[in-house]
Design a protein around this motif. Structure first.
Motif, PDB file in Angstrom:
ATOM      1  N   ASP A   1       1.293  -4.489   5.243  1.00  0.00           N
ATOM      2  CA  ASP A   1       0.694  -4.334   5.898  1.00  0.00           C
ATOM      3  C   ASP A   1      -0.014  -5.803   6.616  1.00  0.00           C
ATOM      4  N   SER A   2      -0.096  -5.181   7.828  1.00  0.00           N
ATOM      5  CA  SER A   2      -0.343  -6.161   8.996  1.00  0.00           C
ATOM      6  C   SER A   2      -1.186  -6.553   8.869  1.00  0.00           C
ATOM      7  N   HIS A   3      -2.831  -6.152   7.524  1.00  0.00           N
ATOM      8  CA  HIS A   3      -3.961  -7.672   7.099  1.00  0.00           C
ATOM      9  C   HIS A   3      -3.630  -7.365   6.078  1.00  0.00           C
TER      10      HIS A   3
ATOM     11  N   GLN B   1       0.944  -1.062  -0.058  1.00  0.00           N
ATOM     12  CA  GLN B   1       0.010  -0.285  -0.068  1.00  0.00           C
ATOM     13  C   GLN B   1       0.892   1.439  -0.044  1.00  0.00           C
TER      14      GLN B   1
ATOM     15  N   ARG C   1       5.699   9.732   4.840  1.00  0.00           N
ATOM     16  CA  ARG C   1       6.217   8.464   5.066  1.00  0.00           C
ATOM     17  C   ARG C   1       7.663   8.318   3.681  1.00  0.00           C
TER      18      ARG C   1
ATOM     19  N   ALA D   1       1.170   4.078   1.950  1.00  0.00           N
ATOM     20  CA  ALA D   1       2.278   4.140   3.138  1.00  0.00           C
ATOM     21  C   ALA D   1       3.499   3.791   3.413  1.00  0.00           C
ATOM     22  N   THR D   2       3.373   2.067   2.929  1.00  0.00           N
ATOM     23  CA  THR D   2       5.283   1.558   3.162  1.00  0.00           C
ATOM     24  C   THR D   2       5.816   1.228   1.892  1.00  0.00           C
TER      25      THR D   2
ATOM     26  N   ARG E   1      -5.121   6.400  17.544  1.00  0.00           N
ATOM     27  CA  ARG E   1      -5.336   6.304  16.527  1.00  0.00           C
ATOM     28  C   ARG E   1      -5.848   6.869  15.707  1.00  0.00           C
TER      29      ARG E   1
ATOM     30  N   SER F   1       0.842  -2.310  13.134  1.00  0.00           N
ATOM     31  CA  SER F   1       1.549  -2.499  11.538  1.00  0.00           C
ATOM     32  C   SER F   1       2.434  -3.051  11.834  1.00  0.00           C
ATOM     33  N   SER F   2       2.662  -3.025  10.350  1.00  0.00           N
ATOM     34  CA  SER F   2       3.706  -3.606   9.797  1.00  0.00           C
ATOM     35  C   SER F   2       5.096  -2.991   9.813  1.00  0.00           C
ATOM     36  N   ARG F   3       4.626  -1.119   9.911  1.00  0.00           N
ATOM     37  CA  ARG F   3       5.271  -0.167   9.261  1.00  0.00           C
ATOM     38  C   ARG F   3       7.040  -0.376  10.103  1.00  0.00           C
TER      39      ARG F   3
ATOM     40  N   ILE G   1      -7.062   5.264   9.853  1.00  0.00           N
ATOM     41  CA  ILE G   1      -5.296   6.004  10.216  1.00  0.00           C
ATOM     42  C   ILE G   1      -5.738   6.798  10.448  1.00  0.00           C
TER      43      ILE G   1
ATOM     44  N   HIS H   1      -4.349   4.499   1.054  1.00  0.00           N
ATOM     45  CA  HIS H   1      -4.048   4.928   2.525  1.00  0.00           C
ATOM     46  C   HIS H   1      -4.035   6.486   2.677  1.00  0.00           C
TER      47      HIS H   1
ATOM     48  N   ARG I   1      -8.929  -1.715  14.480  1.00  0.00           N
ATOM     49  CA  ARG I   1      -7.306  -0.657  15.845  1.00  0.00           C
ATOM     50  C   ARG I   1      -8.368   0.024  16.559  1.00  0.00           C
TER      51      ARG I   1
HETATM   52  C1  MIC Z   1      -2.421   0.183   9.843  1.00  0.00           C
HETATM   53  O1  MIC Z   1      -2.806  -0.424  10.055  1.00  0.00           O
HETATM   54  O2  MIC Z   1      -1.994   0.689  11.072  1.00  0.00           O
HETATM   55  C2  MIC Z   1      -1.898   0.583   8.422  1.00  0.00           C
HETATM   56  C3  MIC Z   1      -1.696   2.015   8.611  1.00  0.00           C
HETATM   57  O3  MIC Z   1      -2.599  -0.281   7.134  1.00  0.00           O
HETATM   58  C4  MIC Z   1      -0.081  -0.281   9.169  1.00  0.00           C
HETATM   59  C5  MIC Z   1       0.650  -0.753   7.649  1.00  0.00           C
HETATM   60  C6  MIC Z   1       1.399   1.224   7.807  1.00  0.00           C
HETATM   61  O4  MIC Z   1       1.697   1.600   8.915  1.00  0.00           O
HETATM   62  O5  MIC Z   1       1.338   1.654   6.930  1.00  0.00           O
HETATM   63  C7  MIC Z   1      -0.087  -1.922   9.066  1.00  0.00           C
HETATM   64  O6  MIC Z   1      -1.402  -1.885   9.559  1.00  0.00           O
HETATM   65  O7  MIC Z   1       0.332  -2.640   8.453  1.00  0.00           O
END
Ligand code: MIC
Ligand code: SF4
Length: 641
Positions: free
Chosen positions: A119-121, A35, A493, A37-38, A384, A533-535, A361, A65, A379
Motif C-alpha cells: 500500500d502506497s501509504h 491490506q 481484486r 485489496a492488494t 476516486r 496507489s501501489s496496486r 477509496i 479496504h 487523494r
Molecule cells: C489507495 O489509497 O489508493 C489504496 C487503495 O490504499 C492503494 C492500494 C490499493 O489500490 O489497493 C494504495 O495507496 O496503494
C-alpha cells in the motif's frame, strides 16, 4: 562524512549493491504489511514461491479496504487471507480493527526498522522513525520469503521545520505546504527527512500525517527522527522497549533542502483534482459544502478525533451537510467511547462509520452529483470518490469539522480559542481483533472461495515486437485512472479477468475492447505515469489484456517496479518530443527489442513511419525479469539454475 537518518537505516539493512545514488540497492526487510485489496494477490504470489513460514521479524495482514461485503466476494477474500496468514506465520488484523497504517503505527512499528507494505501509504511508519516503503504485492511476497527489497538508491531531501504551529493550523497544513512547494512529481526518487526545531513540537500522530502524505509527493519514503516524543508515544502503547534514538549527523549532506515555517502557516486546502493544487482556505472563500468526511490513514488518530469532537461538542452539523467520521482504529474508537467524545460526535449529528478506509477509496459515501466534499484524506483524484463530477478538497480535521457546522468552507481560526488536546499517557490496549499465527500450521487449511482466480503470468521476451498504440494519455495518469477501485470494483481484486473490463474505463471506455480486438499493444503516456496507489493490478490487468510495453515521458516509482515484476517493458522517450508524433492505433514496432534489452542499450521504436529511441532504465536484476516475462518467471529460472 555524516549520514542522514535514512542513510543510517539503509546502511544497516543493505544486502546488495552500493549506496550510490541511482544504483539499485537490495534491503533486508524487518516487517511487512498487506491490506486486503492488494493482499490476496500478494499471498497468491507468496504461495507460488513455496515458502512455508515468513522469514521477517513481523508480518501483518490487515483487512481494512473492502469491508462492505455487498456480495460474497469481499468475505471470500477475508477468509482466504485469514487462513493463509494463519498457516504461514502472519498476524491477521480482522475487519473492524482499523486501517493498516494507523494500527501498524500503534501496535507494531518500531524506529530504525524497515517495513514494506502493499500500500502506497506505508511511509506513515516514518512518523516513528521507521524506513517504510509502499511496494507492489509481489515485492512484499518476496520480502516475506526472506528476499531483499530493491529500490534505486534515492536522493536525500531535508525539510527544515522552523517555529511552531499556530492555533487551528495542523499537520495536514504542513504536508499541503510541502506539496505546494515540491508538487506531486517532486519527490520521485527521493527520501524526505524532517529536521529542525519544529520537529519536537509535533506529536507522533502529527508526524505520521506528514509522512503518510509524502506518498503524494511521489517520494520513495519520508521519515522523522526518533526522539523523546517517539519514546513517549511508544511507552503509552506499552511498547517502550522498541524505542531507539535516531537523528541525522550534523554534517549529513542533503541533495535538496526546503523550509516550512510552522509559525507562518495557515489552514490550507488541496483543490480538485490534485493533492498539490493547494491554496489557503481563507483565499478560496466560503464555498458551499455538501459533505465532510473525517478519517483515512492520514487523519484518523485519537488526537485528530479529539480535536473534531471538541469542535462539534454542543453544536449541530449544518442541515445541508453530511458529516462522516471513521476512527482509524479500534483503539481510537474505544477511547472515544470511553471518554465520552463519541457521544459529543453522535449528538452533533455525525454519521459514524467503521474503522476502515471507507469513503477514501470510494467504498460508500460517494458525494451527490457535482457535490463539494471536504475530506481529511490524502487523494482527491477525479472520480476516486465514486462520483465522477464531485469536487473533492483535502483539508485538516479542524477545517472539515468547522465547515460541517457552518455549511460552507470555513477557516477554523474564526471559531475563537482552540481547545487544548493532550496526548494520552496511556492508550487503551486490547489486541483481541488481531489473530496470531497457528501453532500447528500443518493443520490449517487455506480457504479459496470462487472469487479467488489465478493471477496472469508474463511470457519471455521475443526477438521483436509489433503491435498498435492502444492508448495515448496525458501527464500524471494515476493508478486510479488505470484501474478504478470503489465499492463496485474493489470486490474483484482477486479476479483479474473480470476486473480487466474496467481498465482505463474513466479515461477511454473503449480501451478493454480495443485491447481484446488488437490482441494487446503499447500504451503511450506522459510524465509521472502511474502515480498514486501501489496496486499491482494496474500492471497485472494490462498484462492480462496483452499490453507489452508502456512508453511514456517518466514513471512513478512503485508502478514502474510493478510493470517490471509483471514483465511489461517500462520505456521512456529519449526525446520527449517524439510523444507528439504518436497517434492512437498507429502501428508500433520494437524490431530489436530482445537484443537491446539484453545489452542494456536504448530500444529502437518504429511508429507511424518514424524511427526513434527509447530508454529502458532498469537494473540488471530487472533486466533479467523483463527477459523472463516477469519476476516470478525469473525467480523460477534462477532457482532452476
Ligand atoms: C489507495 O489509497 O489508493 C489504496 C487503495 O490504499 C492503494 C492500494 C490499493 O489500490 O489497493 C494504495 O495507496 O496503494
Ligand atoms: Fe485506505 Fe485511503 Fe489510506 Fe489508501 S489512502 S490506505 S484507501 S485510508
Amino acid at each position: 562524512m555524516g549520514m542522514t537518518i535514512a542513510q543510517k537505516i539503509l546502511k544497516e539493512h543493505l544486502v546488495d549493491g552500493e549506496m550510490v545514488q541511482g544504483q539499485e540497492i537490495g534491503l533486508r526487510i524487518d516487517q511487512t504489511l498487506t491490506q486486503d485489496a492488494t493482499g490476496t494477490m500478494a499471498y497468491l504470489q507468496f504461495e507460488a514461491m513455496g515458502v512455508d513460514q515468513v522469514r521477517t521479524e513481523r508480518s501483518v495482514a490487515y483487512i481494512d479496504h473492502n469491508t462492505l461485503q455487498s456480495g460474497f466476494e469481499n468475505a471470500d477474500d477475508h477468509k482466504y487471507i485469514g487462513s493463509v496468514a494463519k498457516k504461514h506465520g502472519i498476524y491477521y488484523s480482522k475487519a473492524g480493527n482499523g486501517i493498516c497504517h494507523q494500527v501498524h503505527l500503534e501496535r507494531f512499528g518500531a524506529p530504525g526498522k524497515t517495513l514494506i507494505g502493499s500500500d502506497s501509504h506505508t511511509p506513515t511508519g516514518g512518523g516513528i522513525g521507521m524506513l517504510a516503503f509502499g511496494a507492489g504485492g509481489l515485492d512484499v511476497a518476496v520480502a516475506m520469503g526472506g528476499g531483499a527489497y530493491y529500490i534505486p538508491m534515492p536522493k536525500m531531501v531535508r525539510v527544515n521545520l522552523t517555529g511552531k504551529l499556530s492555533p487551528w493550523v495542523s499537520a495536514k497544513d504542513v504536508i499541503l505546504d510541502v506539496l505546494r512547494q515540491m508538487t506531486v512529481k517532486g519527490g520521485v526518487g527521493k527520501i524526505v527527512e524532517y529536521a529542525g526545531e519544529g520537529v519536537a513540537t509535533l506529536s507522533v500522530p502529527e508526524r505520521a500525517t506528514i509522512t503518510n502524505m509524502g506518498a503524494e509527493l511521489g517520494a520513495t519514503t519520508s521519515v522523522f527522527p526518533s526522539d523523546g516524543e517517539t519514546r513517549r508515544f511508544l511507552e503509552a502503547q506499552d511498547r517502550g522497549d522498541v524505542w531507539v534514538e535516531l537523528s541525522s549527523d550534523p554534517d549529513a549532506v542533503y541533495d535538496e533542502e526546503y523550509t516550512v515555517d510552522l509559525s507562518a502557516l495557515e489552514p490550507l486546502a488541496a483543490m480538485p483534482h490534485m493533492p498539490d493544487n493547494v491554496r489557503p482556505v481563507a483565499e478560496i472563500g466560503a464555498i458551499k459544502v455538501n459533505q465532510c468526511c473525517i478519517g483515512s490513514c492520514t487523519n484518523s488518530s485519537y488526537y485528530d478525533m479529539m480535536k473534531v469532537a471538541s469542535i462539534l461538542k454542543g453544536k449541530t452539523v449544518h442541515p445541508d451537510v453530511s458529516l462522516t467520521i471513521s476512527p482509524g482504529s479500534k483503539q481510537v474508537f474505544n477511547m472515544l467511547a470511553q471518554n465520552g467524545a463519541l457521544a459529543d460526535i453522535i449528538a452533533a449529528g455525525a454519521r459514524i462509520l467503521e474503522c476502515a478506509c471507507g469513503p477514501c477509496i470510494g467504498m460508500g459515501q460517494s458525494p451527490e452529483s457535482a457535490g463539494v466534499s471536504l475530506r481529511t484524506f490524502n487523494r482527491n483524484f477525479e472520480g476516486r470518490s465514486g462520483t465522477q463530477d464531485a469536487q473533492i478538497y483535502l483539508v485538516s480535521p479542524e477545517v472539515a469539522a468547522a465547515s460541517a457546522l457552518a455549511g460552507v468552507l470555513t477557516d477554523p481560526r474564526t471559531l475563537g480559542e482552540m481547545p487544548a488536546i493532550e496526548m494520552p499517557e496511556h492508550f487503551v490496549i486490547n489486541d483481541n481483533m488481531i489473530v496470531r499465527p497457528a501453532e500447528n500450521p500443518a493443520e490449517v487449511e487455506v480457504v479459496r472461495g470462487p472469487n479467488i482466480k489465478p493471477f496472469p503470468l508474463g511470457k519471455a521476451l521475443e526477438a521483436s515486437y509489433t503491435g498498435r498504440v492502444v492508448l495515448k494519455t496525458e501527464d500524471n495518469i494515476t493508478t486510479d485512472h488505470i484501474l478504478p477501485a470503489g465499492a463496485k470494483l474493489l470486490p474483484y481484486r482477486s479476479n483479474v479477468p473480470y476486473y480487466s473490463n474496467y481498465c482505463f474505463i474513466n479515461v477511454d471506455p473503449e480501451f478493454p475492447a480495443r485491447c481484446k480486438e488488437q490482441g494487446g499493444g503499447v500504451i503511450v503516456g506522459g510524465a509521472n505515469y502511474g502515480q498514486g496507489s501501489s496496486r499491482e493490478h494496474a500492471a497485472l490487468v494490462p498484462l492480462y489484456l496483452g499490453v507489452k510495453a508502456v512508453l511514456c515521458k517518466s514513471f512513478a516509482r512503485i508502478h514502474k517496479a510493478n510493470l517490471v515484476n509483471s514483465g511489461i517493458l517500462p520505456l521512456t522517450f529519449a526525446d520527449p518530443a517524439d510523444y507528439d508524433a504518436i497517434n492512437l492505433l498507429d502501428e508500433i514496432a520494437l524490431p530489436h527489442v530482445l537484443e537491446e534489452i539484453k545489452n542494456g542499450s536504448q530500444v529502437t521504436v518504429v511508429c507511424g513511419g518514424r524511427t526513434f529511441k527509447a530508454d529502458c532504465d532498469v537494473s540488471d536484476r530487472q533486466r533479467g525479469a523483463l527477459l523472463a516475462g516477469g519476476t516470478l518467471n525469473y525467480a523460477k529460472e534462477q532457482a532452476a539454475q
